[in-house]
Design a protein around this motif. Structure first.
Motif, short mmCIF file in Angstrom:
data_model
loop_
_atom_site.label_atom_id
_atom_site.label_comp_id
_atom_site.label_asym_id
_atom_site.label_seq_id
_atom_site.Cartn_x
_atom_site.Cartn_y
_atom_site.Cartn_z
N UNK A 196 56.80 -19.64 -8.61
CA UNK A 196 56.37 -20.87 -8.32
C UNK A 196 56.22 -21.83 -9.70
N UNK A 197 55.81 -21.32 -10.52
CA UNK A 197 55.36 -22.02 -11.76
C UNK A 197 56.72 -22.32 -12.49
N UNK A 198 57.59 -21.41 -12.36
CA UNK A 198 58.88 -21.38 -13.16
C UNK A 198 59.85 -22.46 -12.51
N UNK A 199 59.51 -22.70 -11.25
CA UNK A 199 60.51 -23.64 -10.60
C UNK A 199 60.23 -25.26 -10.67
N UNK A 200 58.80 -25.38 -11.49
CA UNK A 200 58.20 -26.73 -11.59
C UNK A 200 59.00 -27.28 -12.90
N UNK A 201 59.24 -28.43 -12.78
CA UNK A 201 59.79 -29.33 -14.07
C UNK A 201 58.59 -29.34 -15.28
N UNK A 202 59.33 -29.83 -16.30
CA UNK A 202 58.24 -29.70 -17.55
C UNK A 202 57.21 -30.95 -17.25
N UNK A 203 57.50 -31.79 -16.54
CA UNK A 203 56.72 -33.31 -16.20
C UNK A 203 55.54 -32.47 -15.05
N UNK A 204 55.90 -31.76 -14.18
CA UNK A 204 55.12 -31.26 -13.34
C UNK A 204 54.04 -30.29 -13.81
N UNK A 205 54.57 -29.53 -14.94
CA UNK A 205 53.81 -28.66 -15.63
C UNK A 205 52.78 -29.13 -16.47
N UNK A 206 53.49 -30.47 -17.06
CA UNK A 206 52.48 -31.09 -18.05
C UNK A 206 51.47 -31.75 -17.04
N UNK A 207 51.53 -32.07 -15.63
CA UNK A 207 50.63 -32.84 -14.97
C UNK A 207 49.32 -31.68 -14.69
N UNK A 208 49.81 -30.54 -14.72
CA UNK A 208 48.90 -29.46 -14.33
C UNK A 208 48.21 -28.83 -15.74
N UNK A 209 48.59 -29.50 -16.86
CA UNK A 209 48.08 -29.08 -18.18
C UNK A 209 48.44 -28.05 -18.78
N UNK A 210 50.03 -27.62 -18.38
CA UNK A 210 50.55 -26.27 -18.99
C UNK A 210 51.87 -26.57 -19.51
N UNK A 211 52.26 -25.67 -20.04
CA UNK A 211 53.78 -25.63 -20.92
C UNK A 211 54.24 -24.63 -20.45
N UNK A 212 55.58 -24.58 -20.51
CA UNK A 212 56.23 -23.20 -19.99
C UNK A 212 55.87 -21.95 -20.72
#
Length: 70
Positions: free
Chosen positions: A42-58
C-alpha cells in the motif's frame, strides 16, 4: 487516496477466534507476514507527494511496515 481495511475481529483486544497450539502459531506468523506485505504494498503505491503528506520517505517504507511485527 485508497482505503485499506485489514482489521480483524477482536474481543477485548484479543483475536475473536484463536486456534491453539502449533497451528495457531503458524496462523499468527502468517497473519503478521501478510499484514507487513499489505502495508508495504500500500505504501509503495503512493506517490512521493502522498508519502510526504504522511511524513514519510520512500526509504521509510520497510521500517514502517515492520513495526507491527514487534
Amino acid at each position: 487516496m485508497a482505503l485499506y481495511d485489514t482489521a480483524r475481529p477482536t474481543v477485548d483486544g484479543r483475536p475473536a477466534m484463536r486456534p491453539a497450539g502449533l497451528f495457531g502459531q503458524f496462523v499468527g506468523i502468517f497473519a503478521a507476514w501478510n499484514d507487513t506485505r499489505v502495508t508495504r504494498n500500500a505504501l509503495s503505491h503512493l506517490s512521493d507527494h502522498e508519502l510526504d503528506d504522511l511524513g514519510l520517505h520512500r526509504g521509510d517504507i520497510d521500517n514502517v511496515s515492520r513495526r507491527g511485527r514487534r
